[in-house]
Design a protein around this motif. Structure first.
Motif, PDB file in Angstrom:
ATOM      1  N   LEU A 117      72.334  44.637  47.692  1.00  0.00           N
ATOM      2  CA  LEU A 117      72.683  44.063  49.115  1.00  0.00           C
ATOM      3  C   LEU A 117      72.755  42.657  49.188  1.00  0.00           C
ATOM      4  CD1 LEU A 117      70.253  46.615  51.069  1.00  0.00           C
ATOM      5  CD2 LEU A 117      72.785  46.395  51.114  1.00  0.00           C
ATOM      6  N   ASP A 118      72.231  41.903  48.367  1.00  0.00           N
ATOM      7  CA  ASP A 118      72.405  40.475  48.397  1.00  0.00           C
ATOM      8  C   ASP A 118      73.681  39.914  47.814  1.00  0.00           C
ATOM      9  OD1 ASP A 118      69.741  39.933  49.503  1.00  0.00           O
ATOM     10  OD2 ASP A 118      68.830  39.699  47.482  1.00  0.00           O
ATOM     11  N   THR A 119      73.960  40.948  46.908  1.00  0.00           N
ATOM     12  CA  THR A 119      75.315  40.375  46.054  1.00  0.00           C
ATOM     13  C   THR A 119      76.698  41.267  46.855  1.00  0.00           C
ATOM     14  OG1 THR A 119      74.057  40.737  44.201  1.00  0.00           O
ATOM     15  CG2 THR A 119      76.445  40.749  44.029  1.00  0.00           C
ATOM     16  N   PHE A 120      76.514  42.286  47.452  1.00  0.00           N
ATOM     17  CA  PHE A 120      77.740  43.154  47.860  1.00  0.00           C
ATOM     18  C   PHE A 120      77.419  43.442  49.536  1.00  0.00           C
ATOM     19  CE2 PHE A 120      77.381  44.102  43.413  1.00  0.00           C
ATOM     20  CZ  PHE A 120      78.637  43.685  43.045  1.00  0.00           C
ATOM     21  N   ASN A 121      78.502  43.849  49.922  1.00  0.00           N
ATOM     22  CA  ASN A 121      78.661  44.213  51.478  1.00  0.00           C
ATOM     23  C   ASN A 121      77.669  45.485  51.790  1.00  0.00           C
ATOM     24  OD1 ASN A 121      79.109  44.581  54.198  1.00  0.00           O
ATOM     25  ND2 ASN A 121      81.673  44.643  54.119  1.00  0.00           N
ATOM     26  N   THR A 122      77.204  45.614  53.010  1.00  0.00           N
ATOM     27  CA  THR A 122      76.455  46.863  53.303  1.00  0.00           C
ATOM     28  C   THR A 122      77.391  47.998  53.061  1.00  0.00           C
ATOM     29  OG1 THR A 122      74.818  45.397  54.478  1.00  0.00           O
ATOM     30  CG2 THR A 122      74.869  47.762  54.766  1.00  0.00           C
ATOM     31  N   LEU A 123      78.466  47.844  53.582  1.00  0.00           N
ATOM     32  CA  LEU A 123      79.537  48.892  53.877  1.00  0.00           C
ATOM     33  C   LEU A 123      79.768  49.410  52.347  1.00  0.00           C
ATOM     34  CD1 LEU A 123      81.612  47.796  56.441  1.00  0.00           C
ATOM     35  CD2 LEU A 123      80.024  49.505  56.696  1.00  0.00           C
ATOM     36  N   LEU A 124      79.544  48.755  51.234  1.00  0.00           N
ATOM     37  CA  LEU A 124      79.855  49.191  50.016  1.00  0.00           C
ATOM     38  C   LEU A 124      78.622  49.915  49.240  1.00  0.00           C
ATOM     39  CD1 LEU A 124      81.985  49.049  47.572  1.00  0.00           C
ATOM     40  CD2 LEU A 124      81.227  47.134  47.009  1.00  0.00           C
ATOM     41  N   VAL A 125      77.702  49.068  49.563  1.00  0.00           N
ATOM     42  CA  VAL A 125      76.482  49.635  48.889  1.00  0.00           C
ATOM     43  C   VAL A 125      76.039  50.938  49.416  1.00  0.00           C
ATOM     44  CG1 VAL A 125      73.939  48.979  48.464  1.00  0.00           C
ATOM     45  CG2 VAL A 125      75.619  47.024  48.383  1.00  0.00           C
ATOM     46  N   TYR A 126      75.721  51.062  50.598  1.00  0.00           N
ATOM     47  CA  TYR A 126      75.201  52.364  51.274  1.00  0.00           C
ATOM     48  C   TYR A 126      75.847  53.844  50.689  1.00  0.00           C
ATOM     49  CZ  TYR A 126      71.254  49.902  53.316  1.00  0.00           C
ATOM     50  OH  TYR A 126      70.094  49.255  53.655  1.00  0.00           O
ATOM     51  N   PRO A 127      77.100  53.890  50.928  1.00  0.00           N
ATOM     52  CA  PRO A 127      77.822  55.014  50.351  1.00  0.00           C
ATOM     53  C   PRO A 127      77.820  55.226  49.139  1.00  0.00           C
ATOM     54  CG  PRO A 127      79.234  53.615  51.934  1.00  0.00           C
ATOM     55  CD  PRO A 127      78.080  52.715  51.420  1.00  0.00           C
ATOM     56  N   ILE A 128      77.852  54.050  48.244  1.00  0.00           N
ATOM     57  CA  ILE A 128      77.427  54.430  46.727  1.00  0.00           C
ATOM     58  C   ILE A 128      76.038  55.053  46.664  1.00  0.00           C
ATOM     59  CG2 ILE A 128      77.447  53.327  44.281  1.00  0.00           C
ATOM     60  CD1 ILE A 128      79.780  51.419  45.423  1.00  0.00           C
ATOM     61  N   TYR A 129      75.051  54.151  47.092  1.00  0.00           N
ATOM     62  CA  TYR A 129      73.734  54.713  46.965  1.00  0.00           C
ATOM     63  C   TYR A 129      73.440  56.141  47.424  1.00  0.00           C
ATOM     64  CZ  TYR A 129      68.562  54.836  48.306  1.00  0.00           C
ATOM     65  OH  TYR A 129      67.516  55.279  48.356  1.00  0.00           O
ATOM     66  N   TYR A 130      74.145  56.510  48.539  1.00  0.00           N
ATOM     67  CA  TYR A 130      73.938  57.824  49.330  1.00  0.00           C
ATOM     68  C   TYR A 130      74.593  58.818  48.357  1.00  0.00           C
ATOM     69  CZ  TYR A 130      74.592  61.994  52.212  1.00  0.00           C
ATOM     70  OH  TYR A 130      74.398  63.061  52.955  1.00  0.00           O
TER      71      TYR A 130
END
Length: 161
Positions: free
Chosen positions: A34-47
């Motif tokens: 989350l510090d490195t990438f946008n939230t819109l990218l991290v959360y879908p991949i995490y999910y």
């Protein structure tokens, strides 16, 4: 009555330790991403990854699918695939900016169809040419002016009634 305590088995402690290490590692890397990438990218991949791991562990640990019918298994995998594709589409098309005018212009452009000839008009012109038809004939009957105005920023929501 024969009662065996779960806490006396070493497997319980191994699984608990593995769970704690996994949670700490997961939260650590989630914060770094989350510090490195946008939230819109991290959360879908995490999910998607989290859902994949949950399905995999339920298959292995609980042997959940041994009592399921083939239809239930295919339905579960199909629904998981729909979730993955939906999350991917939400991420891929989040920057797509389109207006209702652009959409209707794109849908109402004529397309040539081979093999169809124009109807003969009163003057007799038009023989032998390909007929041009709208991609979607229903667009002619839609009253676009009755739709609410679209916002320029934020997510686009279309309500079909």
């Amino acid at each position: 009555v024969y009662d065996i305590s779960v806490l006396s088995h070493p497997l319980t402690w191994i699984l608990l330790l593995t769970l704690i290490v996994s949670i700490v590692t997961q939260v650590n890397y989630l914060n770094k991403s989350l510090d490195t990438f946008n939230t819109l990218l991290v959360y879908p991949i995490y999910y998607v990854l989290f859902t994949s791991v949950v399905l995999s562990t339920s298959i292995i640990l609980f042997q959940e699918w041994s009592n399921m019918s083939a239809v239930d298994i295919v339905t579960t995998l199909g629904s998981f695939l729909v979730i993955v594709v939906g999350v991917a589409m939400l991420h891929l098309f989040r920057e797509l900016q389109t207006t209702m005018k652009q959409l209707t212009n794109q849908l109402s452009q004529p397309v040539e169809r081979e093999g169809l000839t124009e109807e003969v008009s009163a003057s007799g012109r038009g023989r032998g040419r390909n007929k041009k038809e709208d991609k979607y004939g229903l667009m002619d009957n839609v009253v676009i002016e009755s739709l609410p105005p679209m916002r320029e920023e934020g997510p686009r929501v279309f309500i079909i009634s």
